[in-house]
Design a protein around this motif. Structure first.
Motif, short mmCIF file in Angstrom:
data_model
loop_
_atom_site.label_atom_id
_atom_site.label_comp_id
_atom_site.label_asym_id
_atom_site.label_seq_id
_atom_site.Cartn_x
_atom_site.Cartn_y
_atom_site.Cartn_z
N ALA B 94 0.83 -1.20 0.00
CA ALA B 94 0.00 0.00 0.00
C ALA B 94 0.86 1.25 0.00
N ILE B 95 0.35 2.30 -0.59
CA ILE B 95 1.03 3.60 -0.54
C ILE B 95 0.90 4.16 0.86
N GLY B 96 2.00 4.63 1.42
CA GLY B 96 1.96 5.24 2.74
C GLY B 96 2.72 4.43 3.77
N ASN B 97 2.33 3.18 3.97
CA ASN B 97 3.03 2.35 4.95
C ASN B 97 3.50 1.02 4.38
N GLU B 98 3.21 0.79 3.09
CA GLU B 98 3.69 -0.39 2.38
C GLU B 98 3.23 -1.70 2.99
N LYS B 99 2.17 -1.68 3.80
CA LYS B 99 1.68 -2.96 4.33
C LYS B 99 1.21 -3.80 3.16
N LEU B 100 1.46 -5.09 3.27
CA LEU B 100 1.20 -5.99 2.16
C LEU B 100 -0.17 -6.64 2.26
N THR B 101 -0.85 -6.68 1.11
CA THR B 101 -2.06 -7.47 0.97
C THR B 101 -1.72 -8.66 0.09
N PHE B 102 -1.95 -9.85 0.61
CA PHE B 102 -1.51 -11.07 -0.04
C PHE B 102 -2.63 -11.74 -0.83
N GLY B 103 -2.22 -12.41 -1.92
CA GLY B 103 -3.10 -13.35 -2.57
C GLY B 103 -3.12 -14.66 -1.81
N THR B 104 -3.95 -15.58 -2.26
CA THR B 104 -4.09 -16.86 -1.57
C THR B 104 -3.05 -17.87 -2.03
N GLY B 105 -2.26 -17.52 -3.04
CA GLY B 105 -1.14 -18.36 -3.42
C GLY B 105 -1.45 -19.37 -4.51
N THR B 106 -0.38 -19.80 -5.18
CA THR B 106 -0.43 -20.90 -6.14
C THR B 106 0.53 -21.97 -5.66
N ARG B 107 -0.02 -23.18 -5.44
CA ARG B 107 0.83 -24.30 -5.02
C ARG B 107 1.38 -24.98 -6.26
N LEU B 108 2.70 -24.89 -6.42
CA LEU B 108 3.36 -25.40 -7.62
C LEU B 108 4.06 -26.71 -7.31
N THR B 109 3.84 -27.70 -8.16
CA THR B 109 4.53 -28.99 -8.05
C THR B 109 5.23 -29.25 -9.37
N ILE B 110 6.53 -29.46 -9.30
CA ILE B 110 7.31 -29.80 -10.50
C ILE B 110 7.56 -31.31 -10.46
N ILE B 111 7.13 -31.97 -11.50
CA ILE B 111 7.21 -33.44 -11.54
C ILE B 111 8.52 -33.86 -12.19
N PRO B 112 9.36 -34.62 -11.46
CA PRO B 112 10.67 -35.03 -12.03
C PRO B 112 10.51 -35.94 -13.24
#
Lengths: 115, 112
Positions: B94-112
């Motif tokens: 955010a502008i002013g105090n830069e507090k972060l608003t997060f997304g809920t994330g992407t869980r990534l799996t790389i398959i060998p």
């Protein structure tokens, strides 16, 4: 120190007890933030410190939550009369100043379980 | 109120492939945007920070872009490796105090 540290790493407490969580920011970092990560709510902001003052406490969920920062360094988050819904991972972050565009660096978190 | 969305919620790809993770936000008045990775039971590791005036940032195999006017950011991972498996979080400051608003994330799996 090399990074942000938090203690304890895990805390199990009984409903109604008070708990204190500690954060040691990176040396020289003026801004400090507390966040909470829970299964139902994701990662959410709690409170922001600039030096020893807290200009933004808007994320604290109730008056049972308080935090302080002394000497522009260590911060303590206190939860009074804990409830089961307080169970979460509490994360602390610090950042330097606007010359670094306030990149935030996070500690490993404290996992709080309220029984 | 700022809202951050990440799509997809989970992604599995074979090792070696290039991939893109998406992040969108509702309020374009942001100070910065950070991408993090989180390994199970661990804290957040900062990957890239994009200033609001920038269009992209690169670090190794990672490239993050920002289109502030449309409220979008992407994280591009080249030549994926099993060690890239983690949850990736996008956060806007955010502008002013830069507090972060997060997304809920992407869980990534790389398959060998």
């Amino acid at each position: 120190g090399a990074g942000v540290s938090q203690s304890p790493s895990n805390k199990v407490t009984e409903k109604g007890k008070d708990v204190e969580l500690r954060c040691d920011p990176i040396s020289g970092h003026t801004a400090l933030y507390w966040y909470r990560q829970s299964l139902g709510q994701g990662l959410e902001f709690l409170i922001y410190f600039q030096g020893n003052s807290a200009p933004d406490k808007s994320g604290l969920p109730s008056d049972r939550f308080s935090a302080e920062r002394t000497g522009g360094s260590v911060s303590t988050l206190t939860i009074q009369r804990t409830q089961q819904e307080d169970s979460a991972v509490y994360l602390c972050a610090s950042s330097f100043d606007r010359s670094s565009y306030n990149e935030q660096f996070f500690g490993p978190g404290t996992r709080l379980t309220v029984l | 109120k700022q809202e951050v969305t990440q799509i997809p919620a989970a992604l599995s790809v074979p090792e070696g492939e290039n991939l893109v993770l998406n992040c969108s936000f509702t309020d374009s008045a942001i100070y910065n945007l950070q991408w993090f990775r989180q390994d199970p039971g661990k804290g957040l590791t900062s990957l890239l920070l994009i200033q609001s005036s920038q269009r992209e940032q690169t670090s190794g195999r990672l490239n993050a872009s920002l289109d502030k006017s449309s409220g979008r950011s992407t994280l591009y991972i080249a030549a994926s490796q099993p060690g890239d498996s983690a949850t990736y979080l996008c956060a806007v400051g955010a502008i002013g105090n830069e507090k972060l608003t997060f997304g809920t994330g992407t869980r990534l799996t790389i398959i060998p």
